[in-house]
Motif scaffolding. Structure first.
Motif, PDB file in Angstrom:
ATOM      1  N   LYS A  23      -0.535 -97.070 -31.145  1.00  0.00           N
ATOM      2  CA  LYS A  23      -1.767 -97.294 -30.370  1.00  0.00           C
ATOM      3  C   LYS A  23      -2.800 -98.037 -31.214  1.00  0.00           C
ATOM      4  O   LYS A  23      -3.383 -99.022 -30.762  1.00  0.00           O
ATOM      5  CB  LYS A  23      -2.305 -95.924 -29.903  1.00  0.00           C
ATOM      6  CG  LYS A  23      -3.595 -96.006 -29.115  1.00  0.00           C
ATOM      7  CD  LYS A  23      -3.746 -94.832 -28.186  1.00  0.00           C
ATOM      8  CE  LYS A  23      -4.388 -93.612 -28.823  1.00  0.00           C
ATOM      9  NZ  LYS A  23      -5.828 -93.787 -29.119  1.00  0.00           N
ATOM     10  N   ARG A  28      -5.620-103.337 -32.237  1.00  0.00           N
ATOM     11  CA  ARG A  28      -6.076-104.302 -33.237  1.00  0.00           C
ATOM     12  C   ARG A  28      -5.377-105.642 -33.071  1.00  0.00           C
ATOM     13  O   ARG A  28      -5.986-106.705 -33.270  1.00  0.00           O
ATOM     14  CB  ARG A  28      -5.838-103.740 -34.647  1.00  0.00           C
ATOM     15  CG  ARG A  28      -6.819-102.604 -34.986  1.00  0.00           C
ATOM     16  CD  ARG A  28      -6.252-101.713 -36.061  1.00  0.00           C
ATOM     17  NE  ARG A  28      -7.195-100.758 -36.621  1.00  0.00           N
ATOM     18  CZ  ARG A  28      -7.513 -99.590 -36.074  1.00  0.00           C
ATOM     19  NH1 ARG A  28      -6.981 -99.233 -34.906  1.00  0.00           N
ATOM     20  NH2 ARG A  28      -8.361 -98.767 -36.677  1.00  0.00           N
ATOM     21  N   THR A  96     -11.133 -95.965 -29.399  1.00  0.00           N
ATOM     22  CA  THR A  96     -10.843 -97.080 -30.305  1.00  0.00           C
ATOM     23  C   THR A  96     -11.406 -98.378 -29.736  1.00  0.00           C
ATOM     24  O   THR A  96     -12.032 -99.167 -30.456  1.00  0.00           O
ATOM     25  CB  THR A  96      -9.318 -97.188 -30.555  1.00  0.00           C
ATOM     26  OG1 THR A  96      -8.859 -95.909 -30.979  1.00  0.00           O
ATOM     27  CG2 THR A  96      -8.999 -98.206 -31.615  1.00  0.00           C
ATOM     28  N   ARG A 127     -22.489 -93.516 -34.637  1.00  0.00           N
ATOM     29  CA  ARG A 127     -21.751 -93.744 -35.888  1.00  0.00           C
ATOM     30  C   ARG A 127     -21.424 -95.229 -36.097  1.00  0.00           C
ATOM     31  O   ARG A 127     -21.229 -95.651 -37.232  1.00  0.00           O
ATOM     32  CB  ARG A 127     -20.484 -92.885 -35.925  1.00  0.00           C
ATOM     33  CG  ARG A 127     -19.599 -93.048 -34.716  1.00  0.00           C
ATOM     34  CD  ARG A 127     -18.359 -92.163 -34.756  1.00  0.00           C
ATOM     35  NE  ARG A 127     -18.657 -90.765 -34.965  1.00  0.00           N
ATOM     36  CZ  ARG A 127     -17.777 -89.884 -35.441  1.00  0.00           C
ATOM     37  NH1 ARG A 127     -16.547 -90.246 -35.744  1.00  0.00           N
ATOM     38  NH2 ARG A 127     -18.110 -88.637 -35.612  1.00  0.00           N
ATOM     39  N   LYS A 167     -15.763 -90.020 -42.227  1.00  0.00           N
ATOM     40  CA  LYS A 167     -14.441 -90.557 -42.562  1.00  0.00           C
ATOM     41  C   LYS A 167     -13.844 -91.014 -41.247  1.00  0.00           C
ATOM     42  O   LYS A 167     -13.333 -90.184 -40.483  1.00  0.00           O
ATOM     43  CB  LYS A 167     -13.559 -89.461 -43.161  1.00  0.00           C
ATOM     44  CG  LYS A 167     -13.903 -89.081 -44.577  1.00  0.00           C
ATOM     45  CD  LYS A 167     -12.860 -88.090 -45.086  1.00  0.00           C
ATOM     46  CE  LYS A 167     -13.351 -87.382 -46.337  1.00  0.00           C
ATOM     47  NZ  LYS A 167     -12.477 -86.289 -46.765  1.00  0.00           N
ATOM     48  N   SER A 168     -13.944 -92.288 -40.933  1.00  0.00           N
ATOM     49  CA  SER A 168     -13.473 -92.768 -39.634  1.00  0.00           C
ATOM     50  C   SER A 168     -12.952 -94.191 -39.737  1.00  0.00           C
ATOM     51  O   SER A 168     -13.677 -95.104 -40.139  1.00  0.00           O
ATOM     52  CB  SER A 168     -14.623 -92.714 -38.624  1.00  0.00           C
ATOM     53  OG  SER A 168     -14.331 -93.546 -37.523  1.00  0.00           O
ATOM     54  N   ALA A 169     -11.684 -94.347 -39.338  1.00  0.00           N
ATOM     55  CA  ALA A 169     -11.094 -95.693 -39.334  1.00  0.00           C
ATOM     56  C   ALA A 169     -11.735 -96.554 -38.256  1.00  0.00           C
ATOM     57  O   ALA A 169     -11.807 -97.775 -38.388  1.00  0.00           O
ATOM     58  CB  ALA A 169      -9.598 -95.591 -39.086  1.00  0.00           C
ATOM     59  N   ASP A 316      -4.935 -86.886 -35.521  1.00  0.00           N
ATOM     60  CA  ASP A 316      -4.477 -86.851 -34.122  1.00  0.00           C
ATOM     61  C   ASP A 316      -3.285 -85.915 -33.935  1.00  0.00           C
ATOM     62  O   ASP A 316      -2.910 -85.606 -32.803  1.00  0.00           O
ATOM     63  CB  ASP A 316      -4.082 -88.263 -33.663  1.00  0.00           C
ATOM     64  CG  ASP A 316      -5.292 -89.180 -33.582  1.00  0.00           C
ATOM     65  OD1 ASP A 316      -6.426 -88.674 -33.486  1.00  0.00           O
ATOM     66  OD2 ASP A 316      -5.103 -90.416 -33.624  1.00  0.00           O
ATOM     67  N   LYS A 343     -13.274 -85.678 -30.398  1.00  0.00           N
ATOM     68  CA  LYS A 343     -12.137 -86.454 -29.886  1.00  0.00           C
ATOM     69  C   LYS A 343     -12.196 -86.444 -28.351  1.00  0.00           C
ATOM     70  O   LYS A 343     -13.223 -86.094 -27.773  1.00  0.00           O
ATOM     71  CB  LYS A 343     -10.821 -85.871 -30.403  1.00  0.00           C
ATOM     72  CG  LYS A 343     -10.682 -85.988 -31.913  1.00  0.00           C
ATOM     73  CD  LYS A 343     -10.630 -87.429 -32.357  1.00  0.00           C
ATOM     74  CE  LYS A 343     -10.582 -87.556 -33.874  1.00  0.00           C
ATOM     75  NZ  LYS A 343     -10.729 -88.945 -34.322  1.00  0.00           N
ATOM     76  N   ARG A 389      -3.258 -85.733 -25.788  1.00  0.00           N
ATOM     77  CA  ARG A 389      -2.536 -84.993 -26.841  1.00  0.00           C
ATOM     78  C   ARG A 389      -2.488 -83.483 -26.531  1.00  0.00           C
ATOM     79  O   ARG A 389      -1.571 -82.791 -26.963  1.00  0.00           O
ATOM     80  CB  ARG A 389      -3.137 -85.285 -28.217  1.00  0.00           C
ATOM     81  CG  ARG A 389      -3.064 -86.783 -28.544  1.00  0.00           C
ATOM     82  CD  ARG A 389      -3.164 -87.108 -29.999  1.00  0.00           C
ATOM     83  NE  ARG A 389      -3.550 -88.502 -30.189  1.00  0.00           N
ATOM     84  CZ  ARG A 389      -2.707 -89.539 -30.182  1.00  0.00           C
ATOM     85  NH1 ARG A 389      -1.411 -89.339 -30.017  1.00  0.00           N
ATOM     86  NH2 ARG A 389      -3.146 -90.770 -30.354  1.00  0.00           N
TER      87      ARG A 389
HETATM   88  C1  S3P Z   1      -8.190 -94.405 -34.684  1.00  0.00           C
HETATM   89  C2  S3P Z   1      -8.864 -93.648 -35.608  1.00  0.00           C
HETATM   90  C3  S3P Z   1      -9.047 -92.197 -35.460  1.00  0.00           C
HETATM   91  C4  S3P Z   1      -8.068 -91.611 -34.459  1.00  0.00           C
HETATM   92  C5  S3P Z   1      -7.991 -92.409 -33.196  1.00  0.00           C
HETATM   93  C6  S3P Z   1      -7.542 -93.827 -33.498  1.00  0.00           C
HETATM   94  C7  S3P Z   1      -8.092 -95.862 -34.906  1.00  0.00           C
HETATM   95  O1  S3P Z   1     -10.353 -91.955 -35.016  1.00  0.00           O
HETATM   96  O2  S3P Z   1      -8.429 -90.277 -34.154  1.00  0.00           O
HETATM   97  O3  S3P Z   1      -7.060 -91.839 -32.288  1.00  0.00           O
HETATM   98  O4  S3P Z   1      -7.282 -96.521 -34.229  1.00  0.00           O
HETATM   99  O5  S3P Z   1      -8.826 -96.360 -35.758  1.00  0.00           O
HETATM  100  P1  S3P Z   1     -11.623 -91.860 -36.015  1.00  0.00           P
HETATM  101  O6  S3P Z   1     -11.814 -93.165 -36.636  1.00  0.00           O
HETATM  102  O7  S3P Z   1     -12.757 -91.477 -35.127  1.00  0.00           O
HETATM  103  O8  S3P Z   1     -11.254 -90.798 -36.994  1.00  0.00           O
END
Ligand code: S3P
Length: 432
Positions: A23, A28, A96, A127, A167-169, A316, A343, A389
């Motif tokens: 996903k 991306r 996302t 954020r 801490k978040s991607a 996740d 989430k 999930r």
């Molecule tokens: C994701 C990052 C995570 C994850 C989400 C997908 C992503 O979220 O929980 O399902 O694709 O960068 P966070 O960045 O909020 O931790």
């Protein structure tokens, strides 16, 4: 609201599975391809609803995107050819899409507005909004732009040095995308390691980015080049069947072609620590992403503590790890996972409530949960509350429950795993 009743298994699980495309990578790949100059082909694209939101968002910007099942062709004409959307962009349920595209929408010279469904409308957007404002973004919205809907008065942003507060991607990626489009240099300093698919794909699409410790540096005014990409299987989807096989007696399954990126494979570490009979074989790379096969058999599990840096690596997967913990000998403690509260549902509450309804010994804590096992689960009802999930966690619980499990709102599973029930049935050993 629809529901489905699932009966306990008579025999174990067996067979090989290829789970759908990742996903995070699917989102991306669309973003970079849509901003690129040239035609990009994406194969094994995840056709779940979330990724289709990202596709639709770029169609609103005038990008031509063709999709035939899991194959997507994106006719990129470059950043300067994008057109101002004529209607609000619907992010649906997709966090996302919302977070990553905020970085893009803020930095493009177009006015745009965006909204989400009931769940996404409760999830924090500040954020991304606050650090983007440090780069000069003009974003307004509900509750001082803490929540969707948001309006973006897109403009050229200025590079900045930003120390992340979560801490978040998703936040990191929004800032890197904004930095790629901005004027000057942007530095993003992470609080801890999070999934690095954005950085990996940037190299794939000809974008220069540097990493030094926790600091990522990107120069602005970079135009992505087109690329052809195969998306690896999603380890977050594989996790459901890995745990299923571990906790169901008489099981042995193999998951093929799954992404094994070390910033995403915490589920394998967790299952290993729990004593699972699991083997991982890296078979190669697609682009920069390592891919391989994972085999797992029914296992005698033990409780573990999950905390600290491992948490973002399996965030996740915590709902399904919690189910595994109900079958493990001893106590499992999950801490440092306060992010679960923001989430698709508050996943501390939705996991604890639903597993307790099936008879689990589980309690919520401020930043996680504590589970004591092993406990035989009863039949009962699991409400997904619209969270994919949680729905899948309930469905896997039905394999081992002593009576039927009813899943309320199973449709939500389409968000990330449209073939879930097909695979769910496929790997059940058939009694002849
Ligand atoms: C994701 C990052 C995570 C994850 C989400 C997908 C992503 O979220 O929980 O399902 O694709 O960068 P966070 O960045 O909020 O931790």
């Amino acid at each position: 609201m629809s529901s489905i009743q699932l009966n306990p298994l008579k025999e174990g699980l067996s067979g090989n599975l290829s789970v759908p495309g990742d996903k995070s990578i699917s989102h991306r790949a669309v973003i970079f391809s849509a901003l690129a100059e040239g035609t990009s082909h994406i194969t094994n694209f995840l056709t779940g609803e979330d990724c289709l939101r990202t596709v639709q968002a770029f169609r609103e910007f005038g990008v031509e995107i063709e999709r035939k099942g899991k194959e997507v062709t994106i006719y990129g004409k470059g950043i300067n050819a994008l057109q101002t959307p004529t209607q609000p962009i619907n992010f649906g349920n997709s966090g996302t899409t919302a977070r990553l595209l905020s970085g893009v929408l803020a930095a493009l010279p177009h006015f745009s507005t965006a909204f989400g469904d009931a769940s996404l409308s409760k999830r924090p957007m500040d954020r991304v909004v606050l650090p983007l404002r440090e780069m000069g973004a003009k974003i307004s919205g509900r509750e001082e732009a803490r929540l969707l809907p948001l309006a973006f008065e897109g403009r050229e942003l200025t590079g900045a040095t930003i120390e992340m507060s979560v801490k978040s991607a998703q936040v990191k990626s929004a800032l890197l995308l904004a930095g790629m489009l901005a004027e000057g240099e942007t530095n993003v300093i992470e609080k801890g390691t999070t999934r690095n698919h954005t950085e990996m794909l940037m190299s794939e699409y000809g974008i220069h980015i540097q990493k030094e410790g926790q600091k990522l540096t990107i120069q602005g005014n970079q135009q992505p080049k087109s690329s052809d990409l195969r998306v690896p299987g999603d380890i977050s989807s594989a996790a459901f069947f890995l745990v299923a096989a571990a906790i169901t007696s008489g099981s042995s399954i193999l998951i093929e072609g799954v992404g094994l990126n070390p910033t995403r494979n915490g589920i394998i570490t967790a299952l290993e620590q729990m004593g699972a009979d699991i083997k991982t074989e890296e078979t190669g790379r697609v682009g920069h992403e390592p891919v391989g096969n994972v085999s797992i058999k029914s296992s005698k599990l033990n409780g573990i503590t999950l905390e600290g840096d491992l948490i973002p690596n399996l965030i996740d997967e915590i709902p399904i790890i919690a189910l595994a913990a109900t079958q493990a000998e001893g106590q499992t403690v999950i801490k440092d996972a306060g992010e679960l509260k923001v989430k698709e549902t508050n996943r501390i509450d939705s996991v604890v409530f639903n597993l307790r309804a099936l008879g689990a010994d589980i309690e919520a804590t401020e930043d996680g949960m504590i589970i004591n096992g092993p406990v035989n689960l009863n039949g009962g009802t699991v409400n997904s509350y619209g969270d994919h999930r949680i729905g899948m966690m309930g469905a896997i619980a039905s394999y081992i429950a002593e009576g039927p499990v009813e899943i309320i709102n199973p449709k939500s599973i389409d968000i990330s795993y449209p073939e879930f029930f097909e695979h769910f049935n496929e790997i059940q050993k058939k009694t002849s």
